[in-house]
Design a protein around this motif. Sequence first.
Motif, PDB file in Angstrom:
ATOM      1  N   ASN A   1      67.067  27.843   8.593  1.00  0.00           N
ATOM      2  CA  ASN A   1      66.371  28.671   9.583  1.00  0.00           C
ATOM      3  C   ASN A   1      65.737  29.821   8.830  1.00  0.00           C
ATOM      4  OD1 ASN A   1      67.351  28.318  12.848  1.00  0.00           O
ATOM      5  ND2 ASN A   1      68.415  27.135  11.286  1.00  0.00           N
TER       6      ASN A   1
ATOM      7  N   SER B   1      63.692  33.518   8.779  1.00  0.00           N
ATOM      8  CA  SER B   1      63.318  34.739   9.491  1.00  0.00           C
ATOM      9  C   SER B   1      62.467  35.541   8.516  1.00  0.00           C
ATOM     10  CB  SER B   1      64.549  35.523   9.936  1.00  0.00           C
ATOM     11  OG  SER B   1      64.158  36.675  10.684  1.00  0.00           O
TER      12      SER B   1
ATOM     13  N   HIS C   1      61.898  39.156   8.845  1.00  0.00           N
ATOM     14  CA  HIS C   1      62.998  40.025   8.441  1.00  0.00           C
ATOM     15  C   HIS C   1      63.428  39.761   6.999  1.00  0.00           C
ATOM     16  CE1 HIS C   1      63.237  41.662  12.392  1.00  0.00           C
ATOM     17  NE2 HIS C   1      63.639  40.553  12.966  1.00  0.00           N
TER      18      HIS C   1
ATOM     19  N   MET D   1      70.115  29.836  16.564  1.00  0.00           N
ATOM     20  CA  MET D   1      69.649  31.147  16.107  1.00  0.00           C
ATOM     21  C   MET D   1      68.509  31.593  17.008  1.00  0.00           C
ATOM     22  SD  MET D   1      68.436  32.211  12.281  1.00  0.00           S
ATOM     23  CE  MET D   1      67.407  33.632  11.955  1.00  0.00           C
ATOM     24  N   GLU D   2      68.624  32.794  17.530  1.00  0.00           N
ATOM     25  CA  GLU D   2      67.578  33.376  18.372  1.00  0.00           C
ATOM     26  C   GLU D   2      66.988  34.575  17.647  1.00  0.00           C
ATOM     27  OE1 GLU D   2      69.530  34.460  21.964  1.00  0.00           O
ATOM     28  OE2 GLU D   2      69.831  32.386  22.634  1.00  0.00           O
ATOM     29  N   LYS D   3      65.655  34.696  17.713  1.00  0.00           N
ATOM     30  CA  LYS D   3      64.980  35.791  17.015  1.00  0.00           C
ATOM     31  C   LYS D   3      64.539  36.854  18.015  1.00  0.00           C
ATOM     32  CE  LYS D   3      63.263  32.741  13.391  1.00  0.00           C
ATOM     33  NZ  LYS D   3      62.069  32.251  12.664  1.00  0.00           N
ATOM     34  N   HIS D   4      64.762  38.072  17.646  1.00  0.00           N
ATOM     35  CA  HIS D   4      64.323  39.213  18.449  1.00  0.00           C
ATOM     36  C   HIS D   4      63.531  40.148  17.541  1.00  0.00           C
ATOM     37  CE1 HIS D   4      66.952  38.166  21.903  1.00  0.00           C
ATOM     38  NE2 HIS D   4      67.693  37.632  20.939  1.00  0.00           N
ATOM     39  N   GLU D   5      62.891  41.110  18.166  1.00  0.00           N
ATOM     40  CA  GLU D   5      62.031  41.991  17.383  1.00  0.00           C
ATOM     41  C   GLU D   5      62.801  42.766  16.320  1.00  0.00           C
ATOM     42  OE1 GLU D   5      58.824  45.662  18.019  1.00  0.00           O
ATOM     43  OE2 GLU D   5      59.725  44.675  19.758  1.00  0.00           O
TER      44      GLU D   5
ATOM     45  N   TYR E   1      66.229  42.265  15.528  1.00  0.00           N
ATOM     46  CA  TYR E   1      67.385  41.568  14.950  1.00  0.00           C
ATOM     47  C   TYR E   1      67.307  40.086  15.286  1.00  0.00           C
ATOM     48  CZ  TYR E   1      69.290  41.525  19.698  1.00  0.00           C
ATOM     49  OH  TYR E   1      69.460  41.301  21.036  1.00  0.00           O
ATOM     50  N   ASP E   2      68.101  39.310  14.584  1.00  0.00           N
ATOM     51  CA  ASP E   2      68.299  37.898  14.920  1.00  0.00           C
ATOM     52  C   ASP E   2      69.761  37.730  15.311  1.00  0.00           C
ATOM     53  OD1 ASP E   2      65.641  37.278  14.143  1.00  0.00           O
ATOM     54  OD2 ASP E   2      66.285  37.156  12.047  1.00  0.00           O
TER      55      ASP E   2
ATOM     56  N   ILE F   1      72.873  34.691  15.873  1.00  0.00           N
ATOM     57  CA  ILE F   1      73.387  33.322  15.848  1.00  0.00           C
ATOM     58  C   ILE F   1      74.551  33.280  16.820  1.00  0.00           C
ATOM     59  CG2 ILE F   1      74.510  31.561  14.437  1.00  0.00           C
ATOM     60  CD1 ILE F   1      73.029  32.797  12.012  1.00  0.00           C
TER      61      ILE F   1
ATOM     62  N   LYS G   1      75.049  38.913  14.635  1.00  0.00           N
ATOM     63  CA  LYS G   1      73.737  39.551  14.582  1.00  0.00           C
ATOM     64  C   LYS G   1      73.393  39.871  13.138  1.00  0.00           C
ATOM     65  CE  LYS G   1      73.416  41.912  19.060  1.00  0.00           C
ATOM     66  NZ  LYS G   1      73.343  43.249  19.722  1.00  0.00           N
TER      67      LYS G   1
END
Length: 240
Positions: free
Chosen positions: A104, A106, A109, A122-126, A128-129, A131, A147
């Motif tokens: 995965n 990122s 980041h 895994m989810e991505k945010h502005e 932070y990411d 799992i 996180k």
Amino acid sequence: MDKSKFDDMLEAKLKQEYEINELEKEKTWKSIEDELDFVTPKKKKSKWIGFAATVAAAVLLAIGLLNTTPGYALVDKVKEWFAPEKEVNIPIEGTEEEGTASLNDSIEHGYVIYVDEERYKMEKHEDYDIITTKEPLPEQYPEVFMKIIRKKEQSVEDTISQLEAEHGFTFEQTDYPIDSQTARTLNGNNWDSVINRYFVIPDEDGGSYIFHQRYFLEAEEGHGVRLSEMMKNFEIVEEE
């Protein structure tokens, strides 16, 4: 035996042995040359040296081009440099559990990580990411996640000072699962008592990464170990 005959015999014997040794030497060199002919020179690529310079240049470009077609092409190129999947052995309760982890990225980041996608996503945010479990846990179970937060403008020392001030704990050095500064909290001794673990490492660019793991006491040998094993496959892909 006549002395002259003895000398002749000795000379002949030495000559014969010399010729045999020369012949063996020639065979040895021929064998080495043949081996060399079949060896294709390979570029030695250490984890960073050789590999990183290329990756770093591409990634830095990719960061600036993420919203363009060429940018996506470069991100795909980064993926090519890492295997899409890798075999992992996870020590669960005294036994080695074999599994597969998927790459995965990122890039925004500055890292890639291998995730056990059989159990997690895994989810991505502005900022932070995260799992977390692939399927939501039943309501009675506390949260399980890890996180990954990058503090680009904040050094390891400043990040640790901030976390210590916020949570009242003290960081210490550890080498498990990676070399880092770590701190831990546990809010009881019941099966569902929540554990928070923090790890802080440098981001190779003056900033820092925070890994914040959360699980519960009964899951320490399960989710806790699995999240930490994924940390071992975290790679920074940005460099000056």
